[in-house]
Write a protein that holds these residues in place. Sequence first.
Motif, PDB file in Angstrom:
ATOM      1  N   GLU A  80       2.825   3.825   8.676  1.00  0.00           N
ATOM      2  CA  GLU A  80       1.429   3.943   8.912  1.00  0.00           C
ATOM      3  C   GLU A  80       0.596   3.324   7.868  1.00  0.00           C
ATOM      4  O   GLU A  80      -0.346   2.963   8.059  1.00  0.00           O
ATOM      5  CB  GLU A  80       1.271   5.628   8.955  1.00  0.00           C
ATOM      6  N   ALA A  81       1.401   3.256   6.601  1.00  0.00           N
ATOM      7  CA  ALA A  81       0.528   2.545   5.390  1.00  0.00           C
ATOM      8  C   ALA A  81       0.340   1.316   5.824  1.00  0.00           C
ATOM      9  O   ALA A  81      -0.772   0.622   5.626  1.00  0.00           O
ATOM     10  CB  ALA A  81       1.397   2.702   4.198  1.00  0.00           C
ATOM     11  N   SER A  82       1.400   0.589   6.403  1.00  0.00           N
ATOM     12  CA  SER A  82       1.269  -0.968   6.822  1.00  0.00           C
ATOM     13  C   SER A  82       0.090  -1.172   7.636  1.00  0.00           C
ATOM     14  O   SER A  82      -0.539  -1.988   7.870  1.00  0.00           O
ATOM     15  CB  SER A  82       2.635  -1.559   7.062  1.00  0.00           C
ATOM     16  N   LEU A  83       0.404  -0.336   8.889  1.00  0.00           N
ATOM     17  CA  LEU A  83      -0.644  -0.319   9.891  1.00  0.00           C
ATOM     18  C   LEU A  83      -2.011  -0.225   9.434  1.00  0.00           C
ATOM     19  O   LEU A  83      -2.897  -0.829   9.817  1.00  0.00           O
ATOM     20  CB  LEU A  83      -0.330   0.595  11.155  1.00  0.00           C
ATOM     21  N   VAL A 121       0.882  -1.069   0.009  1.00  0.00           N
ATOM     22  CA  VAL A 121      -0.066   0.034   0.114  1.00  0.00           C
ATOM     23  C   VAL A 121       0.892   1.159  -0.020  1.00  0.00           C
ATOM     24  O   VAL A 121       1.897   1.320   0.476  1.00  0.00           O
ATOM     25  CB  VAL A 121      -0.876   0.025   1.215  1.00  0.00           C
ATOM     26  N   SER A 122       0.500   2.162  -0.777  1.00  0.00           N
ATOM     27  CA  SER A 122       1.409   3.367  -1.128  1.00  0.00           C
ATOM     28  C   SER A 122       1.402   4.100   0.289  1.00  0.00           C
ATOM     29  O   SER A 122       0.460   4.075   1.029  1.00  0.00           O
ATOM     30  CB  SER A 122       0.824   4.276  -1.998  1.00  0.00           C
ATOM     31  N   GLN A 123       2.424   4.904   0.335  1.00  0.00           N
ATOM     32  CA  GLN A 123       2.567   5.781   1.921  1.00  0.00           C
ATOM     33  C   GLN A 123       2.516   7.397   1.278  1.00  0.00           C
ATOM     34  O   GLN A 123       3.320   7.809   0.794  1.00  0.00           O
ATOM     35  CB  GLN A 123       3.884   5.398   2.324  1.00  0.00           C
ATOM     36  N   PRO A 124       1.353   7.803   1.520  1.00  0.00           N
ATOM     37  CA  PRO A 124       1.137   9.309   1.174  1.00  0.00           C
ATOM     38  C   PRO A 124       2.000   9.945   1.884  1.00  0.00           C
ATOM     39  O   PRO A 124       2.511  10.015   3.132  1.00  0.00           O
ATOM     40  CB  PRO A 124      -0.295   9.640   1.663  1.00  0.00           C
ATOM     41  N   SER A 125       2.420  11.052   1.260  1.00  0.00           N
ATOM     42  CA  SER A 125       3.504  12.101   1.796  1.00  0.00           C
ATOM     43  C   SER A 125       3.429  12.604   2.931  1.00  0.00           C
ATOM     44  O   SER A 125       4.088  13.122   3.974  1.00  0.00           O
ATOM     45  CB  SER A 125       4.032  13.002   0.643  1.00  0.00           C
ATOM     46  N   GLN A 126       1.981  12.749   3.290  1.00  0.00           N
ATOM     47  CA  GLN A 126       1.466  13.616   4.434  1.00  0.00           C
ATOM     48  C   GLN A 126       1.137  12.619   5.433  1.00  0.00           C
ATOM     49  O   GLN A 126       1.234  13.077   6.985  1.00  0.00           O
ATOM     50  CB  GLN A 126       0.234  14.214   4.317  1.00  0.00           C
ATOM     51  N   ASP A 127       1.648  11.370   5.326  1.00  0.00           N
ATOM     52  CA  ASP A 127       1.481  10.080   6.615  1.00  0.00           C
ATOM     53  C   ASP A 127       3.106  10.551   7.215  1.00  0.00           C
ATOM     54  O   ASP A 127       4.016  10.666   6.777  1.00  0.00           O
ATOM     55  CB  ASP A 127       1.293   8.916   6.220  1.00  0.00           C
ATOM     56  N   ILE A 128       2.859  10.054   8.521  1.00  0.00           N
ATOM     57  CA  ILE A 128       4.001  10.218   9.486  1.00  0.00           C
ATOM     58  C   ILE A 128       4.020   8.773  10.092  1.00  0.00           C
ATOM     59  O   ILE A 128       3.234   8.183  10.723  1.00  0.00           O
ATOM     60  CB  ILE A 128       4.134  11.029  10.573  1.00  0.00           C
ATOM     61  N   PHE A 187       6.889  -5.050   2.452  1.00  0.00           N
ATOM     62  CA  PHE A 187       6.547  -6.142   2.886  1.00  0.00           C
ATOM     63  C   PHE A 187       7.532  -6.774   4.053  1.00  0.00           C
ATOM     64  O   PHE A 187       6.730  -7.524   4.961  1.00  0.00           O
ATOM     65  CB  PHE A 187       6.949  -7.307   1.706  1.00  0.00           C
ATOM     66  N   ARG A 188       8.574  -6.470   4.306  1.00  0.00           N
ATOM     67  CA  ARG A 188       9.333  -6.707   5.227  1.00  0.00           C
ATOM     68  C   ARG A 188       9.056  -5.986   6.669  1.00  0.00           C
ATOM     69  O   ARG A 188       9.252  -6.608   7.754  1.00  0.00           O
ATOM     70  CB  ARG A 188      10.815  -6.420   5.033  1.00  0.00           C
ATOM     71  N   GLU A 189       8.152  -4.923   6.385  1.00  0.00           N
ATOM     72  CA  GLU A 189       7.534  -4.673   7.717  1.00  0.00           C
ATOM     73  C   GLU A 189       6.268  -5.466   8.227  1.00  0.00           C
ATOM     74  O   GLU A 189       5.841  -5.378   9.252  1.00  0.00           O
ATOM     75  CB  GLU A 189       6.862  -3.269   7.586  1.00  0.00           C
ATOM     76  N   GLN A 190       5.987  -6.126   7.350  1.00  0.00           N
ATOM     77  CA  GLN A 190       4.890  -7.073   7.532  1.00  0.00           C
ATOM     78  C   GLN A 190       5.131  -8.460   7.978  1.00  0.00           C
ATOM     79  O   GLN A 190       4.237  -9.131   8.696  1.00  0.00           O
ATOM     80  CB  GLN A 190       3.856  -7.208   6.435  1.00  0.00           C
ATOM     81  N   ARG A 191       6.206  -8.866   7.501  1.00  0.00           N
ATOM     82  CA  ARG A 191       6.734 -10.464   7.907  1.00  0.00           C
ATOM     83  C   ARG A 191       8.207 -10.274   7.721  1.00  0.00           C
ATOM     84  O   ARG A 191       8.915  -9.657   6.799  1.00  0.00           O
ATOM     85  CB  ARG A 191       6.091 -11.295   6.813  1.00  0.00           C
ATOM     86  N   VAL A 192       8.895 -11.173   8.736  1.00  0.00           N
ATOM     87  CA  VAL A 192      10.094 -11.052   8.692  1.00  0.00           C
ATOM     88  C   VAL A 192      10.905 -11.597   7.447  1.00  0.00           C
ATOM     89  O   VAL A 192      10.515 -12.787   6.889  1.00  0.00           O
ATOM     90  CB  VAL A 192      10.763 -11.915   9.894  1.00  0.00           C
ATOM     91  N   SER A 193      12.034 -11.115   6.764  1.00  0.00           N
ATOM     92  CA  SER A 193      13.034 -11.685   5.876  1.00  0.00           C
ATOM     93  C   SER A 193      12.231 -11.860   4.583  1.00  0.00           C
ATOM     94  O   SER A 193      12.544 -12.651   4.099  1.00  0.00           O
ATOM     95  CB  SER A 193      13.779 -13.015   6.247  1.00  0.00           C
ATOM     96  N   MET A 194      11.239 -11.203   4.255  1.00  0.00           N
ATOM     97  CA  MET A 194      10.505 -11.340   3.086  1.00  0.00           C
ATOM     98  C   MET A 194      11.608 -10.914   1.744  1.00  0.00           C
ATOM     99  O   MET A 194      12.075  -9.723   1.718  1.00  0.00           O
ATOM    100  CB  MET A 194       9.296 -10.574   2.857  1.00  0.00           C
ATOM    101  N   VAL A 195      12.008 -11.976   1.131  1.00  0.00           N
ATOM    102  CA  VAL A 195      12.995 -11.975   0.099  1.00  0.00           C
ATOM    103  C   VAL A 195      14.305 -11.941   1.013  1.00  0.00           C
ATOM    104  O   VAL A 195      14.950 -10.919   1.350  1.00  0.00           O
ATOM    105  CB  VAL A 195      13.122 -10.558  -0.792  1.00  0.00           C
ATOM    106  N   GLN A 196      14.738 -12.956   1.297  1.00  0.00           N
ATOM    107  CA  GLN A 196      15.726 -13.210   2.551  1.00  0.00           C
ATOM    108  C   GLN A 196      17.003 -12.789   1.910  1.00  0.00           C
ATOM    109  O   GLN A 196      17.935 -12.636   2.886  1.00  0.00           O
ATOM    110  CB  GLN A 196      15.493 -14.651   3.154  1.00  0.00           C
ATOM    111  N   THR A 197      17.558 -13.496   0.920  1.00  0.00           N
ATOM    112  CA  THR A 197      19.047 -13.531   0.360  1.00  0.00           C
ATOM    113  C   THR A 197      19.215 -12.514  -0.598  1.00  0.00           C
ATOM    114  O   THR A 197      18.434 -11.913  -1.224  1.00  0.00           O
ATOM    115  CB  THR A 197      19.700 -15.043   0.103  1.00  0.00           C
ATOM    116  N   MET A 198      20.753 -11.988  -0.787  1.00  0.00           N
ATOM    117  CA  MET A 198      20.913 -11.258  -2.012  1.00  0.00           C
ATOM    118  C   MET A 198      20.565 -11.675  -3.331  1.00  0.00           C
ATOM    119  O   MET A 198      20.178 -10.973  -4.236  1.00  0.00           O
ATOM    120  CB  MET A 198      22.153 -10.727  -1.672  1.00  0.00           C
TER     121      MET A 198
END
Length: 691
Positions: free
Chosen positions: A432-435, A417-424, A629-640
């Motif tokens: 705030e977008a993930s929440l 979900v996009s993060q509007p510029s006015q969100d903190i 996605f990493r804010e929502q679950r650990v290590s999403m796309v885990q390796t380089m």
Amino acid sequence: MSVAFESPSPTPYGHQNPHSSNDAYFRQLSTNVQRPSTQPINGTNIHQEFFNAIQTRHTGQSPLVLVTSENRPSSRSPVQKSPPPTFPIEPINCEDLQSLLESDTKDHILLIDVRSFLQFSYSHIQYSINIAVPSTILRRPSFTIEKVYTAIVSNSERERLQQWKTYDQIIIYDQSSEILSDQCSARFLASKFDLAGYHGRLSYLKGGFELFKRTFPFMCDSGTRSNLQHKGESGMSLKLPSNHKPMSLGPLTVPAQDVCNPFFSNIRQNEELGMGPIKDRIPVRLPSGSSLDSNTDINLPNTPRCINISTYNHSGYTVRAPEWLKAILSLDGPKHLAEMYEKLERAEQKRLQNIVSYHSKHSHSNPSEFPLSIVAGIEKGALNRYTNIWPFEYSRVKLHRKGDSGDYVNASYIQYVSQPSQDINILPDVSEASLRTMRFPDSKTDIFRRYISTQGPLPTTFEDFWNVVWEQNSRVLVMLTKEEEMHKIKCHRYWPTSIGQTVNYGQSNVTLLSRTIESIDSQNQEDCIIISQLEISQPNQGRRRLTHFQYTGWNDFGVPDSPIGTLRLVGLADESQTLYEEHGGAGPMIVHCSAGCGRSGAFCAIDTAIQRLSKSLTQDVLFETIARFREQRVSMVQTMRQFVFCYEAICWWLLGYGELPVSDRDLSSEEESDHEELMCVDNKRHFQDGH
């Protein structure tokens, strides 16, 4: 992992080294267990139970206890005296240390405890700080004193350590050493200070903590850290109840100071980033027959898909790469990719350190106050396939029908979900977008696909898995692992094996209707997509059709030989999901690999990025998607390697491989005239019975 530290032995890109130790980061649990009847964490004892659970799951033992003179084995082998040290470190006896701590010069002393975090939290000498890094890490020459800072979560203690040059004396103590051995943590840490140019006195406490506490018990804090009034911040503590008694384990099989520190070892990046900046350089591979010109545009021998970034020339087609893609494909592209991936890794390292620090200081885990709580995952440890992959409280999927395990299942909602510029950001570690998207999942502003990323089901979680499928009305299941890889079980078979067979999983009855196999590489029989049509029913609830995709061409921690199979899978899953949504509705697409983070994260990121890029090509949306996605679950796309593969897949998609999202395939007559030289190939397949 494919980074500068502990890299696997060199292998062709895309192939897993069979002797790699990568699996050590994921410690699998025994599956021969009965479904646990777990009780909620006692709010008053949250600290001790939380860390005991970490310690137990990490080492496979009971919670760690102190070895004292009362429970020490009566027979002990004599201590072998180590060779003379190559740097000056002198013993200090307990009486002299006690005098120093009670004198006016105590602020000129840095006292360091190198025992495990749990031992330190149970009791420690006043004014000491805890550096509980495994000796296997401390012994590495590249793990400098600056790297040690990252192992300390408390800001005040990290600041004290960073001022080590200003102290007149540094005193290190372990559990009970009379003489420091060559391989102990105290000696390795002392050598770090010496090599870094420390000019003060380096000392170790003779007899260690055990002798000091027996001699001066009033100089030891039990269960809480010293307030460190001069620094203005109290440290972390477990706040053990006054009646707490440690379990008796009998003899320890390893020195107490070498027991793994759960704070350090359960955060993957602590070890992986401890060797400094990532130095691996992995380029993006281009399709066979294509090349880059001097402007970093891509020459193709065939017709690209209908994306308006290409022109025809006498030798074929030239794709005018967007600026962000040119940066990835340039000579500096591999370095740029490594820097972006390291930024993701360090952000996650800090996030996880803050989570563990929070849990060590607070006895509650109210999601409204701390959305990133991982207490549920710790408490239900037997339901996790791995010991260091836990869902965040605010994004975890909760069962409506609660059983013995309550509402817990190791699964997370994933959605860009996009993060509007006015969100903190109300928290430094989650936007705030993930929440917002987890709090209001049906918001009209959430225009991108919603997934459920989960671990490969265990036999003890089959029933929970199918309850999630039913409760969430999920119709498309994507499996990105084989059942067994490199002689290790990665996922247990949770669906029927024979056509027409019905298997009962608690309240759910699942029937296999049909199965087809689509080959990706004719030269590799294991590189294929297995498409199963399933039917699920629950008592008095009717029946539903499901489509299950299993892609077998992607091994754990590695990447496929090319993105073709992944792009084909993305296209098939997108088509199925869209058709289900158009004919009666469908819930989130369920995606899993073994742990539900590396390959699952890559699939979700590639699918979401394609949806976003089909609307606009002007900006790099992949990095932002993975970060969210990493804010929502650990290590999403885990390796380089997986991170680079995501960019590779998107690059190939732009060049015509794979398919457009279903929602963008039908062009108007006006759009067709704008692209008359670029013929769109619609590979829409006919759905079989079961859709």
